[in-house]
Motif scaffolding. Sequence first.
Motif, PDB file in Angstrom:
ATOM      1  N   LYS A 289       0.766  -1.305   0.311  1.00  0.00           N
ATOM      2  CA  LYS A 289       0.264  -0.080   0.133  1.00  0.00           C
ATOM      3  C   LYS A 289       0.952   1.083   0.092  1.00  0.00           C
ATOM      4  O   LYS A 289       0.378   1.943  -0.909  1.00  0.00           O
ATOM      5  N   GLU A 290       1.920   1.276   0.881  1.00  0.00           N
ATOM      6  CA  GLU A 290       3.007   2.183   0.780  1.00  0.00           C
ATOM      7  C   GLU A 290       3.116   3.038  -0.372  1.00  0.00           C
ATOM      8  O   GLU A 290       3.772   4.207  -1.513  1.00  0.00           O
TER       9      GLU A 290
ATOM     10  N   THR B  77       0.324   3.808  -3.202  1.00  0.00           N
ATOM     11  CA  THR B  77       0.691   5.609  -2.529  1.00  0.00           C
ATOM     12  C   THR B  77       1.238   6.935  -2.859  1.00  0.00           C
ATOM     13  O   THR B  77       2.009   7.760  -2.943  1.00  0.00           O
ATOM     14  N   ALA B  78       2.640   5.607  -3.148  1.00  0.00           N
ATOM     15  CA  ALA B  78       3.676   6.444  -3.729  1.00  0.00           C
ATOM     16  C   ALA B  78       4.608   6.732  -3.037  1.00  0.00           C
ATOM     17  O   ALA B  78       4.605   7.948  -3.061  1.00  0.00           O
ATOM     18  N   THR B  79       4.184   7.005  -1.323  1.00  0.00           N
ATOM     19  CA  THR B  79       5.073   7.294  -0.337  1.00  0.00           C
ATOM     20  C   THR B  79       6.472   7.173  -0.280  1.00  0.00           C
ATOM     21  O   THR B  79       6.935   7.598  -0.135  1.00  0.00           O
TER      22      THR B  79
ATOM     23  N   ALA C 287       0.832   0.215 -12.399  1.00  0.00           N
ATOM     24  CA  ALA C 287       2.393  -0.497 -12.242  1.00  0.00           C
ATOM     25  C   ALA C 287       2.194  -1.642 -11.648  1.00  0.00           C
ATOM     26  O   ALA C 287       1.424  -2.082 -10.883  1.00  0.00           O
ATOM     27  N   PRO C 288       2.590  -3.082 -12.888  1.00  0.00           N
ATOM     28  CA  PRO C 288       3.474  -3.766 -11.566  1.00  0.00           C
ATOM     29  C   PRO C 288       4.316  -4.334 -10.718  1.00  0.00           C
ATOM     30  O   PRO C 288       5.096  -3.165 -10.388  1.00  0.00           O
ATOM     31  N   ILE C 289       3.721  -4.054  -9.393  1.00  0.00           N
ATOM     32  CA  ILE C 289       3.834  -4.404  -8.353  1.00  0.00           C
ATOM     33  C   ILE C 289       4.849  -5.767  -7.474  1.00  0.00           C
ATOM     34  O   ILE C 289       2.842  -5.643  -7.404  1.00  0.00           O
ATOM     35  N   LEU C 290       5.499  -6.357  -6.662  1.00  0.00           N
ATOM     36  CA  LEU C 290       6.010  -6.572  -6.154  1.00  0.00           C
ATOM     37  C   LEU C 290       6.726  -6.463  -5.141  1.00  0.00           C
ATOM     38  O   LEU C 290       7.569  -6.442  -5.299  1.00  0.00           O
ATOM     39  N   VAL C 291       6.286  -7.070  -3.724  1.00  0.00           N
ATOM     40  CA  VAL C 291       6.797  -7.082  -2.812  1.00  0.00           C
ATOM     41  C   VAL C 291       7.234  -8.078  -2.233  1.00  0.00           C
ATOM     42  O   VAL C 291       6.590  -9.624  -2.185  1.00  0.00           O
ATOM     43  N   ALA C 292       8.710  -8.442  -1.999  1.00  0.00           N
ATOM     44  CA  ALA C 292       8.858  -9.582  -0.648  1.00  0.00           C
ATOM     45  C   ALA C 292       9.249  -9.453   0.102  1.00  0.00           C
ATOM     46  O   ALA C 292       9.731  -8.615   0.251  1.00  0.00           O
ATOM     47  N   THR C 293      10.321 -10.339   1.214  1.00  0.00           N
ATOM     48  CA  THR C 293      10.615 -10.075   2.584  1.00  0.00           C
ATOM     49  C   THR C 293      11.897 -10.830   2.433  1.00  0.00           C
ATOM     50  O   THR C 293      11.941 -11.736   1.909  1.00  0.00           O
TER      51      THR C 293
END
Length: 284
Positions: free
Chosen positions: A114-115, A118-120, A132-138
């Motif tokens: 979510k960050e 919202t381009a924060t 845009a395609p977004i991928l988050v990993a940990t």
Amino acid sequence: MERNNYKIAVLLATYNGGKYIKEQLESLFQQSCKQFHLYVRDDGSSDDTMKIVEEFRQKYPDKITILEDSQKHRGAAKSFMYLLENVDSEYYMFCDQDDIWLPEKIEKTYARMKEIETATLSETAAHVKGNAPILVATDLRVVDKQLSPIKESFNEDLKIDVFRKHPELICVRHVVTGCTMMFNRAAKLAALPMSPRATMHDEWVALCVHFKGGVISILDDATMLYRQHTSNTLGADQARKGFFARAIARAGQKQFFQVAKLLHKDFGLSYLKFLMYKILYSWF
């Protein structure tokens, strides 16, 4: 097409996972974030995997869907991609059958997603425009089959600090671990259909996000226990091996040419540039 009424679709591909899957399912339903639905596809198990899954479905009837598939033995990558193709959701997470998700895994990953949306985050704000395609990993903790610690951080082996400075590292090194990923619908659309030259679902999705103008963000928080045992499809051991150790092995040579062809045919990366990346990043 299964439509998910929750924010997040957790995609679980199973195959003879009866030994560990109960612990994994328990960890899923102990998550602090409840905005998910679990979708399961079995690849033709002959043990009690699906009996255990069915027990959980009866306990959580509104949270688990088993996708039927007339074709068996697709293998791990195609099994995960079948789930991805047949589930419509805002966000997706891949889930292995033998790990343990720590209680805040979904919550922390979703918060970062979510960050970015919202381009924060200053480092990504310039790149996030529209859908845009977004991928988050940990990060993850590597453990043995009894859950005893082997390594507290897997990101170090994956050279994540190098990737943050040089995103092209993704062309020559596996930097995103599928069981830690969350990605949005735009990333799904970018990754379908999977190329016949792709060998692993997570690597393919990450490459599509990278080459199609998306964002890949990797948290340093370890959000799961990555169990290593003799039946793993892919384990942590290969990631710890250096480039030259992999290159001299027959399997490493085969993979070298497979990846080079994939990047050239599907993303237009020249063989020369691939070789240059391979040589350059072997020293890190």
